[in-house]
Design a protein around this motif. Sequence first.
Motif, PDB file in Angstrom:
ATOM      1  N   PRO A   1       0.795  -1.240   0.000  1.00 32.33           N
ATOM      2  CA  PRO A   1       0.000   0.000   0.000  1.00 32.33           C
ATOM      3  C   PRO A   1       0.825   1.286   0.000  1.00 32.33           C
ATOM      4  CG  PRO A   1      -0.060  -1.051   2.159  1.00 32.33           C
ATOM      5  CD  PRO A   1       0.627  -2.021   1.243  1.00 32.33           C
ATOM      6  N   ASN A   2       2.018   1.254   0.575  1.00 31.98           N
ATOM      7  CA  ASN A   2       2.814   2.478   0.706  1.00 31.98           C
ATOM      8  C   ASN A   2       3.960   2.541  -0.292  1.00 31.98           C
ATOM      9  OD1 ASN A   2       1.252   3.324   2.937  1.00 31.98           O
ATOM     10  ND2 ASN A   2       2.468   2.055   4.316  1.00 31.98           N
ATOM     11  N   SER A   3       3.916   1.723  -1.306  1.00 31.71           N
ATOM     12  CA  SER A   3       5.014   1.666  -2.271  1.00 31.71           C
ATOM     13  C   SER A   3       4.731   2.546  -3.480  1.00 31.71           C
ATOM     14  CB  SER A   3       5.224   0.208  -2.724  1.00 31.71           C
ATOM     15  OG  SER A   3       4.075  -0.252  -3.415  1.00 31.71           O
ATOM     16  N   ASP A   4       5.797   2.795  -4.240  1.00 33.94           N
ATOM     17  CA  ASP A   4       5.628   3.521  -5.499  1.00 33.94           C
ATOM     18  C   ASP A   4       4.780   2.718  -6.485  1.00 33.94           C
ATOM     19  OD1 ASP A   4       7.189   5.544  -4.509  1.00 33.94           O
ATOM     20  OD2 ASP A   4       9.042   4.800  -5.422  1.00 33.94           O
ATOM     21  N   GLU A   5       4.935   1.391  -6.409  1.00 34.62           N
ATOM     22  CA  GLU A   5       4.152   0.538  -7.301  1.00 34.62           C
ATOM     23  C   GLU A   5       2.653   0.683  -7.037  1.00 34.62           C
ATOM     24  OE1 GLU A   5       8.238  -0.996  -7.204  1.00 34.62           O
ATOM     25  OE2 GLU A   5       6.804  -0.375  -5.685  1.00 34.62           O
ATOM     26  N   ALA A   6       2.275   0.880  -5.773  1.00 33.52           N
ATOM     27  CA  ALA A   6       0.857   1.067  -5.462  1.00 33.52           C
ATOM     28  C   ALA A   6       0.323   2.356  -6.091  1.00 33.52           C
ATOM     29  CB  ALA A   6       0.644   1.084  -3.945  1.00 33.52           C
TER      30      ALA A   6
END
Length: 301
Positions: free
Chosen positions: A279-284
Amino acid sequence: MMRAMRPSAVRSFPLRSIAAACIAAAVLAAAGASAQSRPSLSDRVAALETRMQQNQTEQSVEQLNRIAQLESDVKALRNLIEQMQNENEQLKQQDKAQYIDLDSRLSRIENAAPTMPATATKPAATRAPVPVASPTIVVAKPAAAPIATVAAPPVAPTGAGATPPATPGNPADEQAAYDAALAAVRADQYADSANRFNTFVQQYPNSPLAPNAYYWMGESYYVTQNYQLALDAFKTVLTRYPDSPKTPGAMLKIGYSQDGLKQRDAAQATLRDVIQKYPNSDEAGQAQSRLRAMSMDTGGG
């Protein structure tokens, strides 16, 4: 007998006639002068036409000036858009170069770390309290954690005539082959990079660089719109190397590849999984942007 006219009456009659005639002449003269001072109908029409032409000319000049100003504004906006597009493209290239450079550095560290415990065993056998042993253990753990097969090469020497499952090869050769493939990505030679990474994973299947190689292989296929091959490469990262740092990016690109294959439902499900698991990633964030774009393309959902 006729009554004789009085002399006064005879004198007053001619005077009145003369006065009336003078007044009438004056009126006629004034009317004639007034008629001569007023313009004729043709003159009035000509004046109106001239005035209309002047107004039309002024309006035409004003419209031409407005059109010229609008054309100038449009040209300026186009130049600004082109400038912003060029700057955006330069930023993309810089970001890609920085990302590839960082990936290359991390790959060097990951590839070098598994060989360090083997070199540390020699001083440990001759002299137990060597202070170097503790740092090598700390360095080896982060590199071995993402990939389950990293621990295999150090264990092999303990057997009498044991050999590793696959020939480990020279780490320097592995790194050189990986760097050459990554350089092809950096040079936008994606067909070449895909072939090089494919060769790499065949020659070095147990290399700690294998998950990165599969990821960049998928990227190379995706850029060239070989979505099925890209999908297979990204899925390999998830299935064989679930603990790799490349897993979130591979899952994201699986969604992208499914979208490229027009598998919209599967792509949306995969992108939602990315948001839920990371949830807190760049991918999200990228997954959310792609979902919004897909929603606009399909008109909702």
